[in-house]
Design a protein around this motif. Structure first.
Motif, mmCIF file in Angstrom:
data_model
loop_
_atom_site.group_PDB
_atom_site.id
_atom_site.type_symbol
_atom_site.label_atom_id
_atom_site.label_comp_id
_atom_site.label_asym_id
_atom_site.label_seq_id
_atom_site.Cartn_x
_atom_site.Cartn_y
_atom_site.Cartn_z
ATOM 1 N N ARG A 212 0.811 -1.224 0.000
ATOM 2 C CA ARG A 212 0.000 0.000 0.000
ATOM 3 C C ARG A 212 0.845 1.274 0.000
ATOM 4 N NH1 ARG A 212 -5.060 -1.460 4.091
ATOM 5 N NH2 ARG A 212 -5.628 -3.423 3.067
ATOM 6 N N HIS A 213 2.014 1.202 -0.623
ATOM 7 C CA HIS A 213 2.916 2.363 -0.689
ATOM 8 C C HIS A 213 3.449 2.469 -2.109
ATOM 9 C CE1 HIS A 213 6.582 4.658 1.165
ATOM 10 N NE2 HIS A 213 5.839 5.425 0.383
ATOM 11 N N LEU A 214 3.131 3.583 -2.773
ATOM 12 C CA LEU A 214 3.517 3.807 -4.155
ATOM 13 C C LEU A 214 4.331 5.085 -4.283
ATOM 14 C CD1 LEU A 214 0.044 3.148 -5.865
ATOM 15 C CD2 LEU A 214 1.909 1.507 -5.537
ATOM 16 N N ALA A 215 5.082 5.168 -5.365
ATOM 17 C CA ALA A 215 5.716 6.428 -5.778
ATOM 18 C C ALA A 215 5.384 6.634 -7.244
ATOM 19 C CB ALA A 215 7.221 6.380 -5.562
ATOM 20 N N LEU A 216 5.267 7.908 -7.654
ATOM 21 C CA LEU A 216 4.889 8.151 -9.045
ATOM 22 C C LEU A 216 5.506 9.427 -9.594
ATOM 23 C CD1 LEU A 216 2.704 10.635 -8.842
ATOM 24 C CD2 LEU A 216 1.031 8.836 -8.554
ATOM 25 N N ARG A 217 5.528 9.488 -10.912
ATOM 26 C CA ARG A 217 5.757 10.707 -11.673
ATOM 27 C C ARG A 217 4.579 10.852 -12.631
ATOM 28 N NH1 ARG A 217 11.253 10.434 -14.639
ATOM 29 N NH2 ARG A 217 10.656 12.561 -15.264
ATOM 30 N N ASP A 252 -5.906 2.008 3.522
ATOM 31 C CA ASP A 252 -5.149 3.257 3.486
ATOM 32 C C ASP A 252 -3.888 3.063 2.650
ATOM 33 O OD1 ASP A 252 -6.934 4.613 5.128
ATOM 34 O OD2 ASP A 252 -5.929 3.963 6.961
ATOM 35 N N TYR A 253 -3.624 4.013 1.769
ATOM 36 C CA TYR A 253 -2.487 3.949 0.860
ATOM 37 C C TYR A 253 -1.693 5.246 0.952
ATOM 38 C CZ TYR A 253 -4.926 -0.028 -1.220
ATOM 39 O OH TYR A 253 -5.556 -1.239 -1.414
ATOM 40 N N THR A 254 -0.384 5.131 0.723
ATOM 41 C CA THR A 254 0.513 6.280 0.675
ATOM 42 C C THR A 254 1.079 6.395 -0.729
ATOM 43 O OG1 THR A 254 1.117 6.004 3.010
ATOM 44 C CG2 THR A 254 2.609 7.298 1.638
ATOM 45 N N VAL A 255 1.046 7.604 -1.270
ATOM 46 C CA VAL A 255 1.583 7.846 -2.612
ATOM 47 C C VAL A 255 2.582 8.989 -2.514
ATOM 48 C CG1 VAL A 255 1.068 8.438 -4.994
ATOM 49 C CG2 VAL A 255 -0.569 7.075 -3.677
ATOM 50 N N ASP A 256 3.832 8.703 -2.845
ATOM 51 C CA ASP A 256 4.887 9.714 -2.828
ATOM 52 C C ASP A 256 5.078 10.287 -4.221
ATOM 53 O OD1 ASP A 256 5.394 9.369 -0.121
ATOM 54 O OD2 ASP A 256 6.905 7.819 -0.461
ATOM 55 N N GLY A 260 5.698 15.923 -2.732
ATOM 56 C CA GLY A 260 5.196 15.640 -1.394
ATOM 57 C C GLY A 260 4.430 14.333 -1.333
ATOM 58 N N ARG A 261 3.926 14.048 -0.159
ATOM 59 C CA ARG A 261 3.238 12.785 0.112
ATOM 60 C C ARG A 261 1.730 13.011 0.179
ATOM 61 N NH1 ARG A 261 5.626 8.683 4.488
ATOM 62 N NH2 ARG A 261 6.890 8.261 2.608
ATOM 63 N N LEU A 262 1.002 12.140 -0.512
ATOM 64 C CA LEU A 262 -0.448 12.160 -0.491
ATOM 65 C C LEU A 262 -0.954 10.860 0.111
ATOM 66 C CD1 LEU A 262 -1.009 13.580 -4.082
ATOM 67 C CD2 LEU A 262 -1.302 14.821 -1.935
ATOM 68 N N HIS A 263 -2.093 10.951 0.775
ATOM 69 C CA HIS A 263 -2.690 9.780 1.409
ATOM 70 C C HIS A 263 -4.053 9.506 0.782
ATOM 71 C CE1 HIS A 263 0.403 9.639 4.566
ATOM 72 N NE2 HIS A 263 0.322 10.963 4.567
#
Length: 306
Positions: A212-217, A252-256, A260-263
């Motif tokens: 449940r933890h992602l990073a994106l562009r 619940d997920y976290t996206v970096d 910044g960080r979004l939830h």
């Protein structure tokens, strides 16, 4: 010979949500005629104020486009992309607009309904700190995965399969091993088949950092690469969940993002997006005619607020 009257001053505010930045133009009575050229000049990073987009804040009752939503919301977010086109929805933009409306005294902190071209969205601006500077949340609705299968995203010399996700605006979500593989994103990635996105598409390149933890562009339709994208973060979570049919109805997920960080909180009836939103400056400007050249937007006064 009598000199021509000076153009009227237009108040503005500048702010961001996770460094996804916008110029806010308050227009409560719907008197501002904002052209595509106005938007392009205001958003220009050198000759304008610089922004990923424009948020015109107008009361629904004063805007013909928003009038049908006046029973569900007082204010309408007239969102324009940096290239002058109109946008249906912007997750970081609507959170910033809610922050501005509260900070400016137009709305009370707490729950707030705002109209968009994608429908009415419910935002929450917290009251737990004296200056209301806590994160802002918005209910984004349910994602749709309309297909078709076989979507592919190409950036540089690399290609990846992608998922079509609709968050009120269209997204192509590609999972990659390394975000650097997307290249510099100075030009829009190629997305096929073209008929899947007749009006263009926002493209996400996503890596999985953990459960449940992602990073994106993101390369945003009508803008270019942005530091964050609220609808894009939700689309990335929706695409991740689509890979596992056993995904629970809540989570619940976290996206970096680079900015910044979004939830993202997944509910049975949709997604809730939470993240930072801050108004950083306010001032006044004149919107000059387009023939005045690229420096057509003249800032008369600017006051930092952060």
């Amino acid at each position: 010979m009598t000199a021509a009257p000076a153009p009227p001053l237009q108040h503005f505010a500048k702010g961001h949500g996770a460094e996804n930045d916008f110029v806010i133009l308050p227009d409560p009575d719907g008197r501002l005629e904002l052209s595509a050229d106005d938007v392009i000049r205001l958003c220009h990073r050198r000759s304008g104020l610089g922004a990923d987009g424009i948020l015109r804040a107008v009361r629904c009752a004063a805007d013909p486009e928003a009038a049908p939503m006046a029973d569900s919301a007082e204010w309408f977010m007239d969102y324009r992309n940096a290239d002058g086109t109109r946008g249906a929805m912007c997750g970081n933009g609507i959170r910033l607009l809610a922050r501005y409306l509260v900070d400016a005294g137009h709305c009370a902190p707490g729950p707030l309904a705002l109209a968009t071209r994608a429908g009415t969205r419910h935002v929450h601006v917290p009251t737990r700190s004296p200056d209301f500077r806590g994160p802002v949340s918005v209910m984004m609705g349910r994602p749709a995965l309309p297909g078709p299968d076989g979507i592919e995203v190409t950036a540089g010399r690399r290609s990846w399969p992608a998922v079509h996700v609709d968050m009120g605006n269209p997204h192509a979500v590609a999972f990659v091993d390394d975000l650097a593989h997307a290249g510099d994103l100075r030009t829009a990635p190629t997305v096929t088949p073209a008929h899947a996105y007749p009006h263009g598409v926002t493209t996400e390149f996503v890596t999985v950092l953990g459960p449940r933890h992602l990073a994106l562009r993101v390369h945003e339709r009508g803008v270019g690469e942005t530091r964050a994208c609220g609808t894009g973060a939700c689309a990335a979570v929706a695409a991740l969940r689509a890979r596992d049919p056993r995904s629970p109805s809540r989570g619940d997920y976290t996206v970096d993002a680079p900015g910044g960080r979004l939830h993202i909180r997944v509910h049975p009836d949709g997604m809730e997006l939470t993240g930072p939103a801050a108004v950083i400056a306010q001032g006044a400007l004149t919107l000059r005619p387009a023939h005045d050249g690229p420096a057509a937007d003249h800032v008369e006064h600017q006051k930092a607020t952060a």
